[in-house]
Structures are given as C-alpha cells and as structure tokens.
Design a protein around this motif. Structure first.
Motif, PDB file in Angstrom:
ATOM      1  N   MET A   1     -33.337   5.228  -2.684  1.00  0.00           N
ATOM      2  CA  MET A   1     -34.385   4.255  -2.394  1.00  0.00           C
ATOM      3  C   MET A   1     -33.653   2.887  -2.895  1.00  0.00           C
ATOM      4  O   MET A   1     -33.991   1.823  -2.184  1.00  0.00           O
ATOM      5  N   ALA A   2     -32.863   2.812  -3.737  1.00  0.00           N
ATOM      6  CA  ALA A   2     -32.113   1.748  -4.128  1.00  0.00           C
ATOM      7  C   ALA A   2     -31.237   1.015  -2.741  1.00  0.00           C
ATOM      8  O   ALA A   2     -31.272  -0.357  -2.596  1.00  0.00           O
ATOM      9  N   ASP A   3     -30.806   1.989  -2.297  1.00  0.00           N
ATOM     10  CA  ASP A   3     -30.046   1.639  -0.993  1.00  0.00           C
ATOM     11  C   ASP A   3     -30.853   1.077   0.085  1.00  0.00           C
ATOM     12  O   ASP A   3     -30.506   0.053   0.937  1.00  0.00           O
ATOM     13  N   ARG A   4     -32.027   1.631   0.320  1.00  0.00           N
ATOM     14  CA  ARG A   4     -32.971   1.100   1.077  1.00  0.00           C
ATOM     15  C   ARG A   4     -33.565  -0.303   0.891  1.00  0.00           C
ATOM     16  O   ARG A   4     -33.771  -1.092   1.813  1.00  0.00           O
ATOM     17  N   ILE A   5     -33.708  -0.654  -0.358  1.00  0.00           N
ATOM     18  CA  ILE A   5     -34.201  -1.970  -1.001  1.00  0.00           C
ATOM     19  C   ILE A   5     -33.154  -2.757  -0.536  1.00  0.00           C
ATOM     20  O   ILE A   5     -33.158  -3.873   0.160  1.00  0.00           O
ATOM     21  N   SER A   6     -31.976  -2.473  -0.680  1.00  0.00           N
ATOM     22  CA  SER A   6     -30.735  -3.353  -0.207  1.00  0.00           C
ATOM     23  C   SER A   6     -30.577  -3.618   1.153  1.00  0.00           C
ATOM     24  O   SER A   6     -30.213  -4.882   1.616  1.00  0.00           O
ATOM     25  N   ALA A   7     -30.916  -2.478   2.137  1.00  0.00           N
ATOM     26  CA  ALA A   7     -30.905  -2.687   3.453  1.00  0.00           C
ATOM     27  C   ALA A   7     -31.933  -3.810   3.955  1.00  0.00           C
ATOM     28  O   ALA A   7     -31.824  -4.598   4.871  1.00  0.00           O
ATOM     29  N   ARG A   8     -33.293  -3.505   3.343  1.00  0.00           N
ATOM     30  CA  ARG A   8     -34.414  -4.298   3.538  1.00  0.00           C
ATOM     31  C   ARG A   8     -33.960  -5.729   3.128  1.00  0.00           C
ATOM     32  O   ARG A   8     -34.450  -6.940   3.896  1.00  0.00           O
ATOM     33  N   ARG A   9     -33.244  -5.748   1.966  1.00  0.00           N
ATOM     34  CA  ARG A   9     -32.946  -7.412   1.477  1.00  0.00           C
ATOM     35  C   ARG A   9     -32.037  -7.925   2.805  1.00  0.00           C
ATOM     36  O   ARG A   9     -32.282  -9.228   3.019  1.00  0.00           O
ATOM     37  N   SER A  10     -30.872  -7.137   2.956  1.00  0.00           N
ATOM     38  CA  SER A  10     -30.101  -7.797   4.126  1.00  0.00           C
ATOM     39  C   SER A  10     -30.854  -8.049   5.384  1.00  0.00           C
ATOM     40  O   SER A  10     -30.749  -9.209   6.021  1.00  0.00           O
ATOM     41  N   LEU A  11     -31.916  -7.214   5.811  1.00  0.00           N
ATOM     42  CA  LEU A  11     -32.634  -7.805   7.078  1.00  0.00           C
ATOM     43  C   LEU A  11     -33.517  -8.969   6.869  1.00  0.00           C
ATOM     44  O   LEU A  11     -33.399  -9.651   7.574  1.00  0.00           O
ATOM     45  N   THR A  12     -33.891  -9.049   5.608  1.00  0.00           N
ATOM     46  CA  THR A  12     -34.822 -10.096   5.462  1.00  0.00           C
ATOM     47  C   THR A  12     -33.965 -11.647   5.446  1.00  0.00           C
ATOM     48  O   THR A  12     -34.220 -12.501   6.012  1.00  0.00           O
ATOM     49  N   ASN A  13     -32.771 -11.447   4.793  1.00  0.00           N
ATOM     50  CA  ASN A  13     -31.991 -12.308   4.820  1.00  0.00           C
ATOM     51  C   ASN A  13     -31.445 -12.676   6.446  1.00  0.00           C
ATOM     52  O   ASN A  13     -31.298 -14.157   6.768  1.00  0.00           O
ATOM     53  N   THR A  14     -30.990 -11.745   7.108  1.00  0.00           N
ATOM     54  CA  THR A  14     -30.765 -11.994   8.476  1.00  0.00           C
ATOM     55  C   THR A  14     -32.032 -12.730   9.364  1.00  0.00           C
ATOM     56  O   THR A  14     -31.798 -13.559  10.120  1.00  0.00           O
ATOM     57  N   PHE A  15     -33.171 -12.204   9.111  1.00  0.00           N
ATOM     58  CA  PHE A  15     -34.419 -12.723   9.667  1.00  0.00           C
ATOM     59  C   PHE A  15     -34.347 -14.295   9.363  1.00  0.00           C
ATOM     60  O   PHE A  15     -34.350 -15.007  10.318  1.00  0.00           O
ATOM     61  N   PHE A  16     -34.444 -14.834   8.227  1.00  0.00           N
ATOM     62  CA  PHE A  16     -34.514 -15.893   7.799  1.00  0.00           C
ATOM     63  C   PHE A  16     -33.115 -16.910   8.156  1.00  0.00           C
ATOM     64  O   PHE A  16     -33.353 -17.993   8.570  1.00  0.00           O
ATOM     65  N   LEU A  17     -32.014 -16.305   8.199  1.00  0.00           N
ATOM     66  CA  LEU A  17     -30.987 -17.133   8.833  1.00  0.00           C
ATOM     67  C   LEU A  17     -31.106 -17.081  10.402  1.00  0.00           C
ATOM     68  O   LEU A  17     -30.861 -18.459  10.668  1.00  0.00           O
ATOM     69  N   THR A  18     -31.637 -16.021  10.924  1.00  0.00           N
ATOM     70  CA  THR A  18     -31.822 -16.628  12.538  1.00  0.00           C
ATOM     71  C   THR A  18     -32.806 -17.531  12.828  1.00  0.00           C
ATOM     72  O   THR A  18     -32.762 -18.404  13.655  1.00  0.00           O
TER      73      THR A  18
ATOM     74  N   SER B   1     -37.276 -11.836  -5.673  1.00  0.00           N
ATOM     75  CA  SER B   1     -37.868 -10.795  -5.920  1.00  0.00           C
ATOM     76  C   SER B   1     -37.017  -9.585  -5.955  1.00  0.00           C
ATOM     77  O   SER B   1     -37.153  -8.503  -6.447  1.00  0.00           O
ATOM     78  N   TYR B   2     -36.327  -9.635  -4.541  1.00  0.00           N
ATOM     79  CA  TYR B   2     -35.226  -8.468  -4.406  1.00  0.00           C
ATOM     80  C   TYR B   2     -34.463  -8.353  -5.319  1.00  0.00           C
ATOM     81  O   TYR B   2     -34.040  -7.131  -5.928  1.00  0.00           O
ATOM     82  N   ARG B   3     -33.753  -9.559  -6.111  1.00  0.00           N
ATOM     83  CA  ARG B   3     -32.814  -9.453  -7.301  1.00  0.00           C
ATOM     84  C   ARG B   3     -33.648  -8.420  -8.278  1.00  0.00           C
ATOM     85  O   ARG B   3     -32.914  -7.694  -9.046  1.00  0.00           O
TER      86      ARG B   3
END
Length: 176
Positions: free
Chosen positions: A44-61, A106-108
């Motif tokens: 579950m912690a790994d999934r949160i990190s993956a969602r965090r990465s996707l969120t950052n990718t979205f906003f960066l794009t 929030s992710y942190r």
C-alpha cells in the motif's frame, strides 16, 4: 567500514524478536499474520508512492503545456490579450501550482504515517528494514550529502513554475 556495517547490523536486526518467538504454540500463525499484514501495508505504501509520482507527472505535463502555450502566444499576448485576461490566466496557473504544493504536502504526510506504521510492524519481525536500518543508512534525511528528501525536490518544482509565470506576466505587462 566495519563499524558502519556493525552499526547497520545493530539497526537491522530486532533483538526483541528471537527464534523463541516462533517456537511457542500458536506463534507460527501469529507471525504469519503479522508478516502478511506487513507485506500488504508495504504494498500500500508503494502504491501511494506510485500515485504521488503520477500526480507529479500530471502537474509537470500541465505546466509544461501552459509554458509552451504562453511561448507560442508570445507577441500576440503582448498586443491582443487584455491585462485582465493575463491576470485571470495567471491566477489560474498560480492556483493550480498551489494545489500541486498541497498535494505534495498531503502525500508527504501520508507516507510519513505509513512508514511509521511499517516501522512499528517491523518491531514484531526479526529485521527492522525501513524504520531503523534503511533510514539510519540515509542519515535520517539530515544530511544532503547522504540523502536528499524527495519532498524537498518536489516542493521546489511548483514554486519554480509559479515564479516563471509571474516573471513572464511581469515582462509581458512591462513590454506593453
């Protein structure tokens, strides 16, 4: 180097859990349940990190697209777009940068809580992988020479974009 390795070993192995804890009647089922919960929670912690990465990718794009669009409009924006239009667009992009910052925060907080729970679950296991060993090897995030916290890097990116937007709008208005 030997003392560093010994230090890691002292942080890694949980001396309060011994083979005796696995030998008593019922201990096998209990330890299996703790291990299964531990594995599930780490996943579950790994999934949160993956969602965090996707969120950052979205906003960066999104922000890269905004900057590309602003660059493409260049001279047109200087002459044709009213100041109120630039103001509204600037408020929108600054707002989304603020939302991005709040999501990172929030992710942190969520990750910090999850890894605290993982550390406590490890107290029932023979090895203290995350909370004591790995985090100790990274100097507990106190030294940039050993480990730069991802959140520190993440938080800088929306701030840089916000600054770029403000500078771009300032230059655009000044050149009118």
């Amino acid at each position: 180097m030997v003392s560093q390795s010994a230090n890691l070993a002292s942080r890694l192995w949980n001396t309060s859990v011994t083979s005796q804890h696995y030998a008593s009647p019922g201990a096998e089922k209990y330890q299996a349940a703790v291990l299964e919960q531990y594995k599930l929670y780490v996943e579950m912690a790994d999934r949160i990190s993956a969602r965090r990465s996707l969120t950052n990718t979205f906003f960066l794009t999104v922000n890269t697209g905004f900057l590309a669009g602003a660059s493409a409009l260049g001279r047109f924006a200087l002459r044709e777009v009213p100041v109120w239009g630039l103001s509204v667009a600037t408020l929108v992009v600054l707002f989304q940068c603020g939302v991005w910052l709040l999501l990172i925060r929030s992710y942190r907080q969520l990750n910090r809580a999850k890894y605290s729970v993982i550390g406590e679950l490890e107290r029932k296991l023979p090895a203290l992988l995350y909370g004591d060993a790995e985090w100790g090897e990274l100097g507990e995030g106190r030294s940039w020479g050993r480990y730069v916290r991802l959140t520190n890097v993440e938080l800088a990116v929306p701030v840089v974009f916000a600054a770029l937007y403000l500078v771009a709008v300032g230059v655009t208005v000044a050149m009118r």
